[in-house]
Design a protein around this motif. Sequence first.
Motif, PDB file in Angstrom:
ATOM      1  N   GLY A 284      33.208 -20.009 -47.772  1.00  0.00           N
ATOM      2  CA  GLY A 284      33.702 -18.772 -48.378  1.00  0.00           C
ATOM      3  C   GLY A 284      33.060 -17.495 -47.887  1.00  0.00           C
ATOM      4  N   TYR A 285      32.402 -17.513 -46.724  1.00  0.00           N
ATOM      5  CA  TYR A 285      31.729 -16.304 -46.233  1.00  0.00           C
ATOM      6  C   TYR A 285      32.725 -15.454 -45.436  1.00  0.00           C
ATOM      7  CZ  TYR A 285      27.640 -19.029 -47.587  1.00  0.00           C
ATOM      8  OH  TYR A 285      26.736 -19.785 -48.290  1.00  0.00           O
ATOM      9  N   THR A 286      33.744 -14.993 -46.128  1.00  0.00           N
ATOM     10  CA  THR A 286      34.839 -14.230 -45.544  1.00  0.00           C
ATOM     11  C   THR A 286      34.932 -12.869 -46.230  1.00  0.00           C
ATOM     12  OG1 THR A 286      36.383 -15.250 -47.102  1.00  0.00           O
ATOM     13  CG2 THR A 286      36.139 -16.307 -44.944  1.00  0.00           C
ATOM     14  N   PRO A 287      35.521 -11.875 -45.570  1.00  0.00           N
ATOM     15  CA  PRO A 287      35.562 -10.516 -46.133  1.00  0.00           C
ATOM     16  C   PRO A 287      36.130 -10.449 -47.541  1.00  0.00           C
ATOM     17  CG  PRO A 287      36.217 -10.467 -43.834  1.00  0.00           C
ATOM     18  CD  PRO A 287      36.070 -11.915 -44.191  1.00  0.00           C
ATOM     19  N   GLU A 288      37.150 -11.249 -47.830  1.00  0.00           N
ATOM     20  CA  GLU A 288      37.756 -11.170 -49.167  1.00  0.00           C
ATOM     21  C   GLU A 288      36.835 -11.701 -50.261  1.00  0.00           C
ATOM     22  OE1 GLU A 288      39.634 -14.755 -46.996  1.00  0.00           O
ATOM     23  OE2 GLU A 288      39.021 -12.682 -46.549  1.00  0.00           O
ATOM     24  N   ASN A 289      35.824 -12.487 -49.895  1.00  0.00           N
ATOM     25  CA  ASN A 289      34.880 -13.015 -50.883  1.00  0.00           C
ATOM     26  C   ASN A 289      33.597 -12.199 -50.983  1.00  0.00           C
ATOM     27  OD1 ASN A 289      36.513 -15.209 -51.609  1.00  0.00           O
ATOM     28  ND2 ASN A 289      35.718 -16.477 -49.944  1.00  0.00           N
ATOM     29  N   MET A 290      33.505 -11.137 -50.196  1.00  0.00           N
ATOM     30  CA  MET A 290      32.304 -10.312 -50.218  1.00  0.00           C
ATOM     31  C   MET A 290      32.274  -9.501 -51.508  1.00  0.00           C
ATOM     32  SD  MET A 290      30.965  -7.638 -47.267  1.00  0.00           S
ATOM     33  CE  MET A 290      31.263  -8.817 -45.961  1.00  0.00           C
ATOM     34  N   THR A 291      31.170  -9.551 -52.227  1.00  0.00           N
ATOM     35  CA  THR A 291      31.078  -8.883 -53.530  1.00  0.00           C
ATOM     36  C   THR A 291      30.408  -7.519 -53.468  1.00  0.00           C
ATOM     37  OG1 THR A 291      28.966  -9.939 -54.077  1.00  0.00           O
ATOM     38  CG2 THR A 291      30.984 -11.125 -54.683  1.00  0.00           C
ATOM     39  N   GLY A 292      29.940  -7.133 -52.294  1.00  0.00           N
ATOM     40  CA  GLY A 292      29.297  -5.832 -52.145  1.00  0.00           C
ATOM     41  C   GLY A 292      29.194  -5.484 -50.681  1.00  0.00           C
ATOM     42  N   PRO A 293      28.793  -4.276 -50.361  1.00  0.00           N
ATOM     43  CA  PRO A 293      28.692  -3.864 -48.957  1.00  0.00           C
ATOM     44  C   PRO A 293      27.520  -4.533 -48.250  1.00  0.00           C
ATOM     45  CG  PRO A 293      27.792  -2.167 -50.382  1.00  0.00           C
ATOM     46  CD  PRO A 293      28.384  -3.199 -51.291  1.00  0.00           C
ATOM     47  N   ILE A 294      27.563  -4.502 -46.937  1.00  0.00           N
ATOM     48  CA  ILE A 294      26.417  -4.941 -46.138  1.00  0.00           C
ATOM     49  C   ILE A 294      25.387  -3.817 -46.144  1.00  0.00           C
ATOM     50  CG2 ILE A 294      25.618  -5.566 -43.837  1.00  0.00           C
ATOM     51  CD1 ILE A 294      28.381  -6.754 -43.294  1.00  0.00           C
ATOM     52  N   ARG A 295      24.171  -4.160 -46.495  1.00  0.00           N
ATOM     53  CA  ARG A 295      23.100  -3.163 -46.550  1.00  0.00           C
ATOM     54  C   ARG A 295      21.943  -3.609 -45.663  1.00  0.00           C
ATOM     55  NH1 ARG A 295      24.142   0.408 -50.687  1.00  0.00           N
ATOM     56  NH2 ARG A 295      25.486  -0.322 -52.380  1.00  0.00           N
ATOM     57  N   GLY A 296      21.185  -2.642 -45.180  1.00  0.00           N
ATOM     58  CA  GLY A 296      20.059  -2.941 -44.307  1.00  0.00           C
ATOM     59  C   GLY A 296      18.795  -2.227 -44.738  1.00  0.00           C
ATOM     60  N   ALA A 297      17.661  -2.758 -44.299  1.00  0.00           N
ATOM     61  CA  ALA A 297      16.358  -2.144 -44.604  1.00  0.00           C
ATOM     62  C   ALA A 297      15.360  -2.556 -43.547  1.00  0.00           C
ATOM     63  CB  ALA A 297      15.866  -2.572 -45.987  1.00  0.00           C
ATOM     64  N   ALA A 298      14.347  -1.718 -43.352  1.00  0.00           N
ATOM     65  CA  ALA A 298      13.295  -1.996 -42.376  1.00  0.00           C
ATOM     66  C   ALA A 298      12.293  -2.998 -42.929  1.00  0.00           C
ATOM     67  CB  ALA A 298      12.582  -0.705 -41.996  1.00  0.00           C
ATOM     68  N   LEU A 299      11.669  -3.748 -42.019  1.00  0.00           N
ATOM     69  CA  LEU A 299      10.616  -4.705 -42.365  1.00  0.00           C
ATOM     70  C   LEU A 299       9.346  -4.309 -41.614  1.00  0.00           C
ATOM     71  CD1 LEU A 299      12.637  -8.054 -42.018  1.00  0.00           C
ATOM     72  CD2 LEU A 299      12.144  -6.793 -44.121  1.00  0.00           C
ATOM     73  N   PRO A 300       8.464  -3.537 -42.239  1.00  0.00           N
ATOM     74  CA  PRO A 300       7.222  -3.112 -41.571  1.00  0.00           C
ATOM     75  C   PRO A 300       6.183  -4.226 -41.595  1.00  0.00           C
ATOM     76  CG  PRO A 300       7.328  -2.188 -43.779  1.00  0.00           C
ATOM     77  CD  PRO A 300       8.608  -2.947 -43.581  1.00  0.00           C
ATOM     78  N   MET A 301       5.760  -4.647 -40.419  1.00  0.00           N
ATOM     79  CA  MET A 301       4.972  -5.875 -40.305  1.00  0.00           C
ATOM     80  C   MET A 301       3.543  -5.638 -39.830  1.00  0.00           C
ATOM     81  SD  MET A 301       7.822  -8.330 -38.492  1.00  0.00           S
ATOM     82  CE  MET A 301       9.293  -8.865 -39.400  1.00  0.00           C
ATOM     83  N   ALA A 302       2.675  -6.580 -40.197  1.00  0.00           N
ATOM     84  CA  ALA A 302       1.364  -6.783 -39.569  1.00  0.00           C
ATOM     85  C   ALA A 302       0.498  -5.542 -39.566  1.00  0.00           C
ATOM     86  CB  ALA A 302       1.546  -7.323 -38.147  1.00  0.00           C
ATOM     87  N   PHE A 303       0.360  -4.907 -40.739  1.00  0.00           N
ATOM     88  CA  PHE A 303      -0.518  -3.727 -40.874  1.00  0.00           C
ATOM     89  C   PHE A 303      -0.071  -2.589 -39.947  1.00  0.00           C
ATOM     90  CE2 PHE A 303      -4.388  -6.617 -42.010  1.00  0.00           C
ATOM     91  CZ  PHE A 303      -3.899  -6.766 -43.283  1.00  0.00           C
ATOM     92  N   ASN A 304       1.193  -2.202 -40.016  1.00  0.00           N
ATOM     93  CA  ASN A 304       1.669  -1.192 -39.071  1.00  0.00           C
ATOM     94  C   ASN A 304       1.336   0.237 -39.507  1.00  0.00           C
ATOM     95  OD1 ASN A 304       3.571  -0.643 -41.095  1.00  0.00           O
ATOM     96  ND2 ASN A 304       5.241  -0.371 -39.635  1.00  0.00           N
ATOM     97  N   ARG A 305       0.657   0.392 -40.631  1.00  0.00           N
ATOM     98  CA  ARG A 305       0.142   1.718 -41.001  1.00  0.00           C
ATOM     99  C   ARG A 305      -1.284   1.553 -41.512  1.00  0.00           C
ATOM    100  NH1 ARG A 305       4.176   3.527 -43.203  1.00  0.00           N
ATOM    101  NH2 ARG A 305       4.856   5.189 -41.826  1.00  0.00           N
ATOM    102  N   GLN A 306      -2.227   2.264 -40.889  1.00  0.00           N
ATOM    103  CA  GLN A 306      -3.644   2.167 -41.232  1.00  0.00           C
ATOM    104  C   GLN A 306      -4.280   3.553 -41.130  1.00  0.00           C
ATOM    105  OE1 GLN A 306      -5.837  -1.030 -39.232  1.00  0.00           O
ATOM    106  NE2 GLN A 306      -3.942  -2.116 -38.803  1.00  0.00           N
ATOM    107  N   PRO A 307      -5.437   3.763 -41.756  1.00  0.00           N
ATOM    108  CA  PRO A 307      -6.192   2.820 -42.591  1.00  0.00           C
ATOM    109  C   PRO A 307      -5.557   2.665 -43.974  1.00  0.00           C
ATOM    110  CG  PRO A 307      -7.269   4.951 -42.594  1.00  0.00           C
ATOM    111  CD  PRO A 307      -6.134   5.055 -41.625  1.00  0.00           C
ATOM    112  N   HIS A 308      -5.869   1.562 -44.606  1.00  0.00           N
ATOM    113  CA  HIS A 308      -5.287   1.275 -45.913  1.00  0.00           C
ATOM    114  C   HIS A 308      -6.011   1.984 -47.052  1.00  0.00           C
ATOM    115  CE1 HIS A 308      -3.635  -2.182 -43.540  1.00  0.00           C
ATOM    116  NE2 HIS A 308      -2.565  -1.743 -44.150  1.00  0.00           N
ATOM    117  N   TYR A 309      -7.111   2.647 -46.736  1.00  0.00           N
ATOM    118  CA  TYR A 309      -7.752   3.528 -47.704  1.00  0.00           C
ATOM    119  C   TYR A 309      -8.294   4.755 -46.979  1.00  0.00           C
ATOM    120  CZ  TYR A 309     -11.011   5.847 -50.726  1.00  0.00           C
ATOM    121  OH  TYR A 309     -11.654   6.834 -51.432  1.00  0.00           O
TER     122      TYR A 309
END
Length: 439
Positions: A284-309
Amino acid sequence: MAESSSKSPSKSSAKAVSEHSADVIVVGAGPAGSTAAYHLARSGLDVLLLEKTAFPREKVCGDGLTPRAVKQLVAMGIDVSEEAGWLRNKGLRIIGGGVRLQLDWPELASFPDYGLVRRRDDFDEQLARQAEKAGAHLYERCNVGAPIVDGRTGRITGVEARLGDEKRPVTFHAPLVVAADGNSTRLSVAMGLHRRDDRPMGVAVRTYFTSPRHDDDYLESWLELWDRRGAEDRLLPGYGWVFGMGDGTSNVGLGVLNTSSSFKELDWREVLKAWCASMPEEWGYTPENMTGPIRGAALPMAFNRQPHYTRGLLLVGDAGGMVNPFNGEGIAYAMESGQLAADVIVQAHARQTPDRRELVLRRYPRILKDTYGGYYTMGRAFVKLIGNPKIMKLAAERGLTHPLLMRFTLKLMANLTEPTGGDAMDRVINALTKVAPRA
C-alpha cells in the motif's frame, strides 16, 4: 549560581513587559531539552523550558526507538506500556544483497531487550509534560531570539523572546542556558558556535501510508538504496526504513548521507517516491494511501558543533551534533546528552565559588567525548566507507550472509553493549571505541 554581572540588554529587552529569572534556561522542548529540564527540576533547580511552537507539534523522524532510547524513557518515569499507547518491537529486520535477516535486540543488563514506536508529535509532548510534572516551567509559543550577554565577561545571562500569539516581548534570565534548539540552533550561532564542515551530515525524508504492515513487530532497514529512475541504476549512500506504527499506518523514509556527489544534485523526495513505487503493491505504499506530505530534516552527526560548553552555554542533542553516524539515531543521544548536561549543572550548582562552578562546567565537553568520542570517530570512518557504492554493495551482498557478523554489526551500529564485562562482541566493540581518537 554564577558571578553577578552587569547585563547590557538590547533595546528590545528594555521594552519587555515582563521578566523571568531561574537557575537554568533550556531553549527547546524536544527530547534533549525536555530530558535536561526533567532531571534539572528533579534535582531541585528552578528551570525554564522554552518551546517555540505549541504541543502537539510534528517533527520529521522515523518514529522508531532503540533500546537505548527506551532506557532514557524509563529513567524519566514514563509509562512505556502498550496500554499507554506504545508499540513495542523485538529487533531489526535487515534487507539487502538479496538477503532478509531478522535480528532480535541483544539481551543486556544495561539496556531493555525491546524497542518502541510512537509518533513524534505525541512523543515530544509526553517528555515535555513529564518535565513539567517534575517542576520545570514550560512556556509554549515562546520564540527565542537573541542571547543576553554580559558585556564585561562575554557570558550568556539570559535570552530575549516573543511569547504567545501576540508575540509579547519577554526576557528570561539565568546564569546558565542549555541550547536544545535543534540543528539550526540559532542560539549557538549567535554565541559564535558554527557547524564543522569536516563532520558528516545527513538528511531524513519520510511520509506515512495506510498499510496492512502497520503492526510489524520489527523495525525494518533496507541497506541498499537504489535510484532506478535513470538509464542506469545508482546505489545511493544511505538506507531506507519501514516502521509499522500500530495505528493503521507505516512510517516509510530514507536516511541519506552527504558523502557522495549525488547528495546535492538529487531531489530526495522524488527518490523516496520512486523507492516506494518499487515496493510490493499489497503493502500500500502508493500516492493514494499517503496520509501526509513528504517532509525532510537534517541529521547533524558526530559532534558537528563544538565546543559543547562555553561562557554559560551548554549544547545538547542536535544543537551539538549528537546524531549517531552509524545509523542516524538521534533521540537516544539527545536524551542522554540532556541528562549528562543536567548532571554537570547540578554538580556545578553545589559548588561555593564561581571558579569552582566553572571548573565543573568545563568538564562537560570532556564527558561527552569520553562517552561518545571514540565511537563517533569510528562512525565517521564508517560513513566514508559506505559513501562508496562499490563498498556498500559488497557489504550488503557478503555481510548479510553471515548471521554472526550481522549480530556483531547490530550491536556496533545500535551502540548496544555492556559497558563492562559482556560477551566477546561487547569487549571487542568497547576496546575499539577506547582506542579510537576522541575528536
